[in-house]
Design a protein around this motif. Structure first.
Motif, PDB file in Angstrom:
ATOM      1  N   ARG A   1      -4.179 -16.874 -13.274  1.00  6.04           N
ATOM      2  CA  ARG A   1      -3.221 -17.530 -14.161  1.00  6.04           C
ATOM      3  C   ARG A   1      -2.111 -16.184 -14.633  1.00  6.04           C
ATOM      4  N   LEU A   2      -2.527 -15.103 -14.698  1.00  3.23           N
ATOM      5  CA  LEU A   2      -1.751 -13.784 -15.080  1.00  3.23           C
ATOM      6  C   LEU A   2      -0.807 -13.682 -14.091  1.00  3.23           C
ATOM      7  N   LEU A   3      -1.169 -13.610 -12.871  1.00  6.00           N
ATOM      8  CA  LEU A   3      -0.095 -13.336 -11.890  1.00  6.00           C
ATOM      9  C   LEU A   3       0.848 -14.184 -11.762  1.00  6.00           C
ATOM     10  N   LEU A   4       0.272 -15.402 -11.561  1.00  5.64           N
ATOM     11  CA  LEU A   4       1.330 -16.616 -11.743  1.00  5.64           C
ATOM     12  C   LEU A   4       2.285 -16.430 -12.826  1.00  5.64           C
ATOM     13  N   LEU A   5       1.951 -15.988 -14.144  1.00  7.14           N
ATOM     14  CA  LEU A   5       2.890 -16.057 -15.319  1.00  7.14           C
ATOM     15  C   LEU A   5       3.632 -15.054 -14.765  1.00  7.14           C
ATOM     16  N   VAL A   6       3.421 -13.694 -14.483  1.00  2.92           N
ATOM     17  CA  VAL A   6       4.205 -12.454 -14.185  1.00  2.92           C
ATOM     18  C   VAL A   6       5.325 -12.875 -13.285  1.00  2.92           C
TER      19      VAL A   6
ATOM     20  N   ARG B   1       5.665 -15.965  -6.707  1.00  8.47           N
ATOM     21  CA  ARG B   1       4.807 -16.888  -7.106  1.00  8.47           C
ATOM     22  C   ARG B   1       3.937 -17.748  -6.114  1.00  8.47           C
ATOM     23  N   ALA B   2       4.776 -18.367  -5.357  1.00 18.82           N
ATOM     24  CA  ALA B   2       4.288 -19.196  -4.118  1.00 18.82           C
ATOM     25  C   ALA B   2       3.415 -18.312  -3.330  1.00 18.82           C
ATOM     26  N   GLU B   3       3.665 -16.954  -2.715  1.00 20.43           N
ATOM     27  CA  GLU B   3       3.009 -16.252  -2.312  1.00 20.43           C
ATOM     28  C   GLU B   3       1.670 -16.007  -3.019  1.00 20.43           C
ATOM     29  N   VAL B   4       1.438 -15.563  -4.208  1.00 18.50           N
ATOM     30  CA  VAL B   4       0.244 -15.329  -4.905  1.00 18.50           C
ATOM     31  C   VAL B   4      -0.635 -16.672  -4.706  1.00 18.50           C
TER      32      VAL B   4
ATOM     33  N   VAL C   1       0.733  -1.259  -0.034  1.00 19.71           N
ATOM     34  CA  VAL C   1       0.152  -0.151   0.001  1.00 19.71           C
ATOM     35  C   VAL C   1       0.904   1.513   0.012  1.00 19.71           C
ATOM     36  N   ARG C   2       2.204   1.066   0.443  1.00 23.67           N
ATOM     37  CA  ARG C   2       2.908   2.275   0.616  1.00 23.67           C
ATOM     38  C   ARG C   2       3.717   2.511  -0.754  1.00 23.67           C
ATOM     39  N   ARG C   3       3.801   1.506  -1.491  1.00 23.28           N
ATOM     40  CA  ARG C   3       4.446   1.401  -2.658  1.00 23.28           C
ATOM     41  C   ARG C   3       3.620   1.816  -3.815  1.00 23.28           C
ATOM     42  N   SER C   4       2.458   1.436  -3.839  1.00 23.67           N
ATOM     43  CA  SER C   4       1.393   1.731  -4.940  1.00 23.67           C
ATOM     44  C   SER C   4      -0.022   1.508  -4.313  1.00 23.67           C
ATOM     45  N   PRO C   5      -0.952   2.325  -4.778  1.00 23.36           N
ATOM     46  CA  PRO C   5      -2.441   2.327  -4.270  1.00 23.36           C
ATOM     47  C   PRO C   5      -3.021   1.479  -4.901  1.00 23.36           C
ATOM     48  N   VAL C   6      -2.637   0.662  -6.016  1.00 22.19           N
ATOM     49  CA  VAL C   6      -3.071  -0.340  -6.740  1.00 22.19           C
ATOM     50  C   VAL C   6      -2.703  -1.480  -6.395  1.00 22.19           C
ATOM     51  N   VAL C   7      -3.750  -2.416  -5.848  1.00 23.23           N
ATOM     52  CA  VAL C   7      -3.086  -3.692  -5.507  1.00 23.23           C
ATOM     53  C   VAL C   7      -3.893  -4.793  -6.300  1.00 23.23           C
ATOM     54  N   PRO C   8      -3.503  -5.455  -7.385  1.00 19.68           N
ATOM     55  CA  PRO C   8      -3.778  -6.657  -8.072  1.00 19.68           C
ATOM     56  C   PRO C   8      -4.279  -7.818  -7.354  1.00 19.68           C
ATOM     57  N   LEU C   9      -5.406  -8.451  -7.046  1.00 23.81           N
ATOM     58  CA  LEU C   9      -5.582  -9.425  -6.377  1.00 23.81           C
ATOM     59  C   LEU C   9      -6.587 -10.505  -7.085  1.00 23.81           C
ATOM     60  N   PRO C  10      -6.147 -11.851  -7.002  1.00 19.87           N
ATOM     61  CA  PRO C  10      -7.117 -12.752  -7.687  1.00 19.87           C
ATOM     62  C   PRO C  10      -8.482 -12.885  -6.598  1.00 19.87           C
ATOM     63  N   ARG C  11      -9.524 -13.241  -7.425  1.00 22.56           N
ATOM     64  CA  ARG C  11     -10.841 -13.222  -6.682  1.00 22.56           C
ATOM     65  C   ARG C  11     -11.184 -12.057  -5.845  1.00 22.56           C
ATOM     66  N   THR C  12     -10.726 -10.956  -6.525  1.00 20.10           N
ATOM     67  CA  THR C  12     -10.977  -9.564  -6.240  1.00 20.10           C
ATOM     68  C   THR C  12     -10.621  -9.526  -4.682  1.00 20.10           C
TER      69      THR C  12
END
Length: 135
Positions: free
Chosen positions: A76-81, A96-99, A1-12
């Motif tokens: 899948r996109l998060l894991l790929l990145v 990747r493991a944390e995602v 949250v300190r680095r970026s206000p945008v947080v991409p998350l699976p399943r919202t």
């Protein structure tokens, strides 16, 4: 949250987490060491309540006076990145493991911790306030 206000998350960010403050972990371990007849059943130690990962990020952002936008991201996109970044030696905030762990619900009954150890964990926002006061 300190680095970026945008947080991409699976399943919202609907997956559940149950963070516990370090003081509550120490209290539970100390109490377990002093229990005269602990028995063989394990005791789960966890935070006071389960909350969604999105709620956790929103609570953290609010505590430091920031806004956060939870962006739905395909798993899948998060894991790929993350996998690609790891292979290229690029350091991302999560691996990747944390995602993959983010996709698992982590909600636990704490009845035994309370009954057998006498430990009543603080709610997440209270624990977060303690942490931020120490920084």
């Amino acid at each position: 949250v300190r680095r970026s206000p945008v947080v991409p998350l699976p399943r919202t960010g609907r997956m559940l987490v149950q963070p516990i403050h370090i003081d509550d972990v120490v209290a539970a371990l100390a109490a377990a060491a002093l229990v005269p007849n602990p028995g063989s059943a394990p005791i789960v130690i966890a935070g006071a309540e389960a909350l969604s990962l999105a709620e956790l990020f929103r609570t953290c952002a609010k505590a430091i006076g920031r806004r956060v936008w939870i962006v739905p991201a395909p798993l899948r996109l998060l894991l790929l990145v993350c996998g690609l970044a790891e292979r290229l030696g690029v350091k991302l905030p999560v691996r990747r493991a944390e995602v993959l762990r983010f996709t698992e619900d982590k909600a636990f009954a704490i009845d035994d911790m309370v009954a057998r150890l006498g430990v009543h964990p603080v709610p997440f926002d209270v624990g977060l306030g303690k942490v931020l006061a120490e920084v």
